[in-house]
Enzyme design. Structure first.
Site, short mmCIF file in Angstrom:
data_model
loop_
_atom_site.label_atom_id
_atom_site.label_comp_id
_atom_site.label_asym_id
_atom_site.label_seq_id
_atom_site.Cartn_x
_atom_site.Cartn_y
_atom_site.Cartn_z
N ASP A 101 8.44 -20.36 10.80
CA ASP A 101 9.31 -19.19 10.65
C ASP A 101 10.37 -19.53 9.61
O ASP A 101 11.24 -20.38 9.86
CB ASP A 101 9.94 -18.89 12.03
CG ASP A 101 10.82 -17.66 12.03
OD1 ASP A 101 11.29 -17.26 10.94
OD2 ASP A 101 11.07 -17.13 13.12
N HIS A 102 10.31 -18.87 8.47
CA HIS A 102 11.18 -19.25 7.36
C HIS A 102 12.65 -18.88 7.61
O HIS A 102 13.53 -19.30 6.86
CB HIS A 102 10.67 -18.60 6.06
CG HIS A 102 10.93 -19.42 4.83
ND1 HIS A 102 11.77 -20.51 4.83
CD2 HIS A 102 10.46 -19.31 3.57
CE1 HIS A 102 11.81 -21.03 3.61
NE2 HIS A 102 11.03 -20.32 2.83
N ARG A 103 12.92 -18.12 8.67
CA ARG A 103 14.32 -17.85 9.00
C ARG A 103 14.97 -19.07 9.62
O ARG A 103 16.18 -19.23 9.60
CB ARG A 103 14.41 -16.68 10.01
CG ARG A 103 13.95 -15.35 9.46
CD ARG A 103 13.84 -14.34 10.57
NE ARG A 103 12.92 -14.77 11.63
CZ ARG A 103 12.68 -14.09 12.75
NH1 ARG A 103 13.30 -12.95 12.97
NH2 ARG A 103 11.83 -14.54 13.64
N ILE A 138 13.26 -22.43 9.52
CA ILE A 138 12.84 -23.69 8.89
C ILE A 138 12.72 -23.51 7.38
O ILE A 138 12.09 -22.56 6.90
CB ILE A 138 11.50 -24.15 9.51
CG1 ILE A 138 11.77 -24.56 10.97
CG2 ILE A 138 10.90 -25.31 8.74
CD1 ILE A 138 10.58 -24.53 11.84
#
Ligand code: CAO
Length: 434
Positions: free
Chosen positions: A406-408, A410
């Site tokens: 999850d780019h939010r 990591i």
């Protein structure tokens, strides 16, 4: 057990009214006050509830029939509840209704939609009263804070159904899931809906209903795919030495007639070491988007392929178990999953998931995160490859890893650090002891 007849109760001025919906079928198990049929006059519609609980034995009406007070609807094989007098008539503006008990379908109990309030804050109560919907749908809408006057009905004469309310919620939540709600031409994300196509115009087809697991998994994956910004990091681990150790171990297992150990248990141990080294991978994002919940336990979800579809049981306390214990746990949960013996609790409380397709094939894939986890590891089939050691190419057994995160939560750099760390652990499993 006894067979009892259910007749149309005193419905006031309603005489010879048409049945527009039959809501149960033979074999259905019903509770007292479950709606049985919907009748409609020129002025209004109402649902007629069951006065007793049991199993529907015989249906004596069908859609289009006309009924009055005393008409026989069906017979029920009753359980313990004795027959109750029919509930009182509750008139409603525009439509008169009998009260009926209704709960969201099972799928709603796992859907995030049902748990979150609708973003719409102001309900126009006058318009709500006038909306053309049965009591069960009104109750459902009230529970979820949905203004019925904003929902387009897809039923007969634009009557609003529970499906319409669900479709409306999905639209306003921006999930973009297909709904029958005719009020909007586009989903909440502005994605045009898929057209309905009659494939039989090009050849023979067969239509098969999706089973419950397929439907729940589909909705869950779609929700996660649309809500979580995914990035997938690819890497590969040299597991030549691990494999030599595993083969030796399996020879010993064979001697004592114990079951074989697969590479997955080593991967589970390496993942736990990764979660300890990079704790952000062991978090969940609070729904407010303001806070991260750091987990101090290490429970892993393992995707299991079953004849009914994909399920992800949880193996708990992976950090505290030996490789042999994990191997036994893995066999136990995958057997239970395939024999449909998993309980809801077996599927809850995971931190991070692993989807291993290594026993099947493929070189890499992009797994969908099992939210509220923030990452998932996909594992593909290991293969011998020529690897340059600085002087020459040497044959090494390489295991492909695909980490979706999850780019939010990591950053890309940490995504690469995590897979590099995993590869290092798997290349020399003695490091797992450090
Ligand atoms: N590379 C090469 N071989 C592998 C391997 C890999 N990465 N992983 C497993 N294998 C081998 C095993 O060693 C075993 O071989 P032997 O019989 O010679 O010992 C064989 O493949 C079969 O393994 P398995 O799949 O039965 O066992 P597992 O422990 O690796 O996996 C389970 C267990 C339950 C995860 C698996 O059976 C399964 O259901 N996988 C599918 C998961 C899935 O559907 N994911 C997609 C979800 S959508 O993202």
């Amino acid at each position: 057990m006894a067979i009892q007849e259910v007749r149309v109760p005193d419905i006031g001025d309603f005489k010879e009214v048409e049945i527009i919906e039959v809501l149960v079928k033979v074999g259905d198990s019903i509770h007292a006050e479950d709606s049985l049929i919907t009748v409609e006059s020129d002025k209004a519609s109402m649902e007629i509830p069951s006065p007793l609980a049991g199993t529907v034995k015989e249906l004596r009406v069908q859609q289009g029939d006309r009924v009055s007070k005393g008409s026989l609807i069906l017979s029920v094989e009753t359980v313990t509840n004795p027959a109750k007098p029919p509930p009182a008539l509750t008139p409603n503006s525009g439509a008169a209704h009998l009260p009926s008990a209704s709960s969201p379908p099972a799928s709603m109990s796992v859907s995030p939609v049902a748990k979150r309030p609708s973003p719409q804050t102001v309900v126009d109560h006058e318009a709500f009263k006038k909306a053309y919907a049965p009591p069960s749908v009104r109750k459902f809408a009230r529970e979820l804070g949905v203004d019925l006057s904003r929902v387009a009905g897809s039923g007969r004469k634009q009557r609003i159904t529970q499906e319409d309310v669900k479709g409306y919620i999905k639209d306003v939540m921006g999930l973009g899931l297909p709904s029958k709600n005719a009020a909007t031409a586009h989903s909440g994300l502005g994605i045009p809906r898929m057209p309905e196509i009659d494939f039989s115009q090009w050849g023979e087809v067969e239509t098969v209903r999706l089973n419950r697991i397929n439907k729940l998994t589909g909705e869950f994956l779609h929700r996660n795919w649309l809500n979580v910004p995914h990035v997938t990091q690819f890497d590969q681990a040299d597991i030549t030495d691990l494999e030599a150790f595993r083969q030796a171990l399996n020879l010993e297992q064979e001697k004592i007639k114990a079951s074989k150990i697969t590479p997955l248990v080593f991967i589970m141990k390496a993942v736990v070491a990764g979660l300890k080294a990079y704790p952000r991978f062991n978090t969940s994002l609070d729904p407010s988007g303001e806070m991260l919940i750091q987990k101090k336990y290490y429970h892993l979800g393992i995707a299991v392929d079953t004849p009914d579809g994909l399920v992800v049981p949880i193996i708990r306390d992976v950090d505290k178990k030996s490789l042999l214990q994990l191997s036994d746990d893995l066999k136990e949960v995958s057997t239970k999953a395939r024999e449909r013996r998993l309980k809801p609790a077996d599927l809850q409380g995971g931190c991070f998931s692993i989807s291993s397709l290594g026993g099947i094939g493929g070189t890499q894939f992009t797994p969908i995160i099992n939210a509220p986890d923030v990452a998932i590891l996909g594992v593909s089939k290991s293969s011998m490859q020529p690897i340059w050691n600085g002087k020459e190419f040497v044959p090494r057994l390489m295991l492909p890893l695909s980490l979706s995160y999850d780019h939010r939560v990591i950053d890309g750099a940490d995504g690469a650090r995590f897979t590099t760390f995993l590869a290092k652990m798997l290349e020399d499993i003695r490091r797992l002891l450090l």
